[in-house]
Scaffold this active site. Structure first.
Site, PDB file in Angstrom:
ATOM      1  N   LYS A 111     -25.618  45.178 -46.275  1.00  3.91           N
ATOM      2  CA  LYS A 111     -26.945  44.981 -46.863  1.00  3.91           C
ATOM      3  C   LYS A 111     -27.030  45.784 -48.138  1.00  3.91           C
ATOM      4  O   LYS A 111     -26.316  46.787 -48.296  1.00  3.91           O
ATOM      5  CB  LYS A 111     -28.022  45.450 -45.884  1.00  3.91           C
ATOM      6  CG  LYS A 111     -29.370  44.812 -46.121  1.00  3.91           C
ATOM      7  CD  LYS A 111     -29.446  43.426 -45.504  1.00  3.91           C
ATOM      8  CE  LYS A 111     -30.780  42.778 -45.725  1.00  3.91           C
ATOM      9  NZ  LYS A 111     -30.929  41.553 -44.918  1.00  3.91           N
TER      10      LYS A 111
HETATM   11  P1  NAD Z   1     -40.321  36.928 -48.843  1.00  6.18           P
HETATM   12  O1  NAD Z   1     -40.367  37.968 -49.885  1.00  6.18           O
HETATM   13  O2  NAD Z   1     -40.039  35.517 -49.187  1.00  6.18           O
HETATM   14  O3  NAD Z   1     -41.709  36.925 -48.003  1.00  6.18           O
HETATM   15  C1  NAD Z   1     -42.249  38.055 -47.389  1.00  6.18           C
HETATM   16  C2  NAD Z   1     -43.676  37.730 -46.949  1.00  6.18           C
HETATM   17  O4  NAD Z   1     -44.242  38.847 -46.260  1.00  6.18           O
HETATM   18  C3  NAD Z   1     -44.629  37.446 -48.115  1.00  6.18           C
HETATM   19  O5  NAD Z   1     -45.603  36.514 -47.703  1.00  6.18           O
HETATM   20  C4  NAD Z   1     -45.270  38.818 -48.352  1.00  6.18           C
HETATM   21  O6  NAD Z   1     -46.530  38.705 -49.018  1.00  6.18           O
HETATM   22  C5  NAD Z   1     -45.421  39.301 -46.924  1.00  6.18           C
HETATM   23  N1  NAD Z   1     -45.480  40.748 -46.772  1.00  6.18           N
HETATM   24  C6  NAD Z   1     -44.705  41.677 -47.389  1.00  6.18           C
HETATM   25  N2  NAD Z   1     -45.058  42.908 -46.974  1.00  6.18           N
HETATM   26  C7  NAD Z   1     -46.037  42.744 -46.064  1.00  6.18           C
HETATM   27  C8  NAD Z   1     -46.801  43.621 -45.258  1.00  6.18           C
HETATM   28  N3  NAD Z   1     -46.626  44.955 -45.327  1.00  6.18           N
HETATM   29  N4  NAD Z   1     -47.728  43.095 -44.420  1.00  6.18           N
HETATM   30  C9  NAD Z   1     -47.896  41.747 -44.345  1.00  6.18           C
HETATM   31  N5  NAD Z   1     -47.208  40.868 -45.087  1.00  6.18           N
HETATM   32  C10 NAD Z   1     -46.313  41.357 -45.924  1.00  6.18           C
HETATM   33  O7  NAD Z   1     -39.280  37.482 -47.771  1.00  6.18           O
HETATM   34  P2  NAD Z   1     -38.539  36.659 -46.633  1.00  6.18           P
HETATM   35  O8  NAD Z   1     -37.233  36.209 -47.154  1.00  6.18           O
HETATM   36  O9  NAD Z   1     -39.499  35.667 -46.040  1.00  6.18           O
HETATM   37  O10 NAD Z   1     -38.237  37.829 -45.585  1.00  6.18           O
HETATM   38  C11 NAD Z   1     -39.178  38.245 -44.620  1.00  6.18           C
HETATM   39  C12 NAD Z   1     -38.440  39.004 -43.526  1.00  6.18           C
HETATM   40  O11 NAD Z   1     -37.445  38.154 -42.946  1.00  6.18           O
HETATM   41  C13 NAD Z   1     -37.692  40.263 -43.976  1.00  6.18           C
HETATM   42  O12 NAD Z   1     -37.717  41.191 -42.898  1.00  6.18           O
HETATM   43  C14 NAD Z   1     -36.267  39.762 -44.188  1.00  6.18           C
HETATM   44  O13 NAD Z   1     -35.311  40.794 -44.087  1.00  6.18           O
HETATM   45  C15 NAD Z   1     -36.168  38.792 -43.022  1.00  6.18           C
HETATM   46  N6  NAD Z   1     -35.121  37.762 -43.139  1.00  6.18           N
HETATM   47  C16 NAD Z   1     -35.065  36.924 -44.203  1.00  6.18           C
HETATM   48  C17 NAD Z   1     -34.088  35.935 -44.240  1.00  6.18           C
HETATM   49  C18 NAD Z   1     -34.024  34.921 -45.354  1.00  6.18           C
HETATM   50  O14 NAD Z   1     -33.164  34.023 -45.278  1.00  6.18           O
HETATM   51  N7  NAD Z   1     -34.895  34.968 -46.331  1.00  6.18           N
HETATM   52  C19 NAD Z   1     -33.134  35.845 -43.225  1.00  6.18           C
HETATM   53  C20 NAD Z   1     -33.224  36.725 -42.149  1.00  6.18           C
HETATM   54  C21 NAD Z   1     -34.232  37.678 -42.112  1.00  6.18           C
END
Ligand code: NAD
Length: 421
Positions: A111
């Site tokens: 990561k």
């Molecule tokens: P992103 O940036 O596209 O979206 C994040 C969302 O969460 C947004 O709507 C943001 O406004 C909201 N957010 C951020 N901080 C917040 C808080 N403190 N309280 C409430 N809402 C909040 O990110 P993503 O890619 O959707 O990732 C979200 C999670 O999923 C992370 O933990 C990431 O590590 C995990 N993840 C992502 C992927 C991927 O393929 N994108 C894969 C596995 C895991």
């Protein structure tokens, strides 16, 4: 309760280690292998000087951690956020090791992260910082060494800059250096939707497993980004009622279900969920405790803690985010009979399609979206059943069952490879 008050409960690496300890004890893991798996293989901290648009110079701090390369090249995203810390990146790297092992793709775990606030940076500044980060990591990354991908606040464009910088140094176009690239630049069909679709499939399998209705359930989603927004759209399509969804500014709630395509259109147009017509405002803390059948935390770490776990009404939690539930909260949810599909299973659709992207780049032959989705669905369903079986065999929760499955697979490779010294 604030993060400071939560103390050790909110330290992501401690949370990861807590679950690893439980799995290691259930598996009677050899102490030597336990020590290897508790220690990241490699950590690099880099300083990234960037000349900003106003002519000033800023130095950003970037990290790349490779937790394990026992099963293959390190694999894992890059996050841009003011909250990034080495401890968080370490935990996220370890979670990638376990996640890749749960879905049985031939990768280890890595990561990366840069401490920055991308909302306050121009595209030019972000491009310069990304290129400098890629060039600083040249000695430890590569399609056979460590393959980054997008994570919070990074996207297809970030990956295109990263791939271009690596390729310029190498004097070849090497698309397999990152996944999550734009389609047409070595990206895979379906990668954008993969994590959200995987979450929705895990909701389907969890409901089936528990004998609950497979449509018409009330669903609450925290986060409306790549994971939460897309999962909510798929769940809406599957006939569930998404009654609430949030972003970092707050949430929207409608007891009879939100029109998800319209919500996503509104979000795209205004940049916020706030102000969506026909819904009441709800804050992120309240959202988690709303009455519902399924809760999908898909924002960030430490959202379900010992402070709010007892107030959760959902029968099923499917973790879209990495590390949304603390180990203390696990115990409370378990005693309240809540079924938790853990992050290292539920959000693994993304890394599964990242694996497909890496395979397609190396073959130079690209698949149709339906083939990508069919192959991913097969892996997600098989992995769900393997986790449930492992939990049953080890007489534990699905989360620790998933860790047992993963740790056992990584330990198997370590025993065969032995220790080079
Ligand atoms: P992103 O940036 O596209 O979206 C994040 C969302 O969460 C947004 O709507 C943001 O406004 C909201 N957010 C951020 N901080 C917040 C808080 N403190 N309280 C409430 N809402 C909040 O990110 P993503 O890619 O959707 O990732 C979200 C999670 O999923 C992370 O933990 C990431 O590590 C995990 N993840 C992502 C992927 C991927 O393929 N994108 C894969 C596995 C895991």
């Amino acid at each position: 309760m604030s993060t400071a008050e939560l103390g050790a409960e909110s330290n992501p690496y401690t949370q990861m280690q807590h679950r690893l300890d439980k799995a290691a004890a259930l598996l009677s893991l050899e102490p030597g292998l336990y020590s290897i798996l508790s220690t990241p293989t490699q950590e690099l901290t880099v300083a990234l000087p960037v000349q900003m648009d106003d002519g000033s110079m800023r130095v950003f701090t970037g990290y790349r951690v490779q937790h394990s390369i026992a099963r293959g090249p390190a694999k894992g995203g890059i996050r841009y956020s003011p909250d990034v810390s080495l401890n968080e990146v370490r935990a996220l790297a370890a979670w990638m090791t376990w996640k890749c092992a749960v879905v049985n793709v031939p990768f280890g775990g890595g990561k990366g992260g840069v401490i920055c606030d991308p909302r306050r940076m121009s595209q030019t500044e972000l491009e310069k910082m990304t290129r400098r980060f890629a060039s600083s990591l040249m000695d430890i990354i590569g399609p056979e060494r460590d393959v980054p991908a997008p994570d919070m606040n990074t996207n297809e464009q970030t990956m295109a800059w990263f791939m271009d910088t690596y390729s310029m140094h190498k004097r070849v176009t090497d698309t397999a250096i990152v996944t999550g690239k734009p389609v047409g630049l070595g990206g895979s069909q379906g990668r954008r939707e993969a994590t959200g679709l995987g979450v929705a499939l895990t909701v389907r399998e969890s409901l089936k497993h528990l004998g609950l209705p497979e449509s018409g359930c009330k669903v609450v989603v925290q986060g409306s980004g790549n994971v939460g927004g897309i999962a909510a759209e798929f769940l809406h399509e599957m006939g569930h009622h998404v009654v609430a969804i949030s972003d970092m500014y707050g949430g929207i709630h409608n007891e009879s279900g939100l029109d998800m395509p319209a919500v996503m259109k509104h979000l795209k147009k205004t940049g916020k969920l706030e102000g969506f017509p026909g819904a009441e405002a709800v804050d992120n803390a309240e959202l988690l405790t709303l009455p519902c059948d399924v809760l999908v935390p898909a924002a960030t770490e430490n959202q379900i803690t010992s402070a709010n776990a007892a107030d959760i009404h959902a029968k099923v939690i499917v973790e879209g985010a990495n590390g949304p539930t603390t180990a203390k909260a696990d115990a409370i949810l378990e005693s309240n009979g809540v079924f938790v599909a853990p992050d290292i299973l539920a959000n693994a659709g993304g890394v599964t399609v990242s694996y497909f992207e890496w395979v397609q780049d190396r073959m130079g032959y690209f698949w149709e979206k339906k083939d990508v989705f069919n192959r991913m669905e097969r892996i997600m369903v098989e992995s769900f059943h393997s986790v449930v079986e492992s939990a049953k065999k080890n007489n534990t929760s699905p989360r620790i069952g998933a860790y047992c499955l993963a740790v056992d697979r990584v330990a198997y490779c370590l025993r065969l490879r032995g220790v080079y010294a």
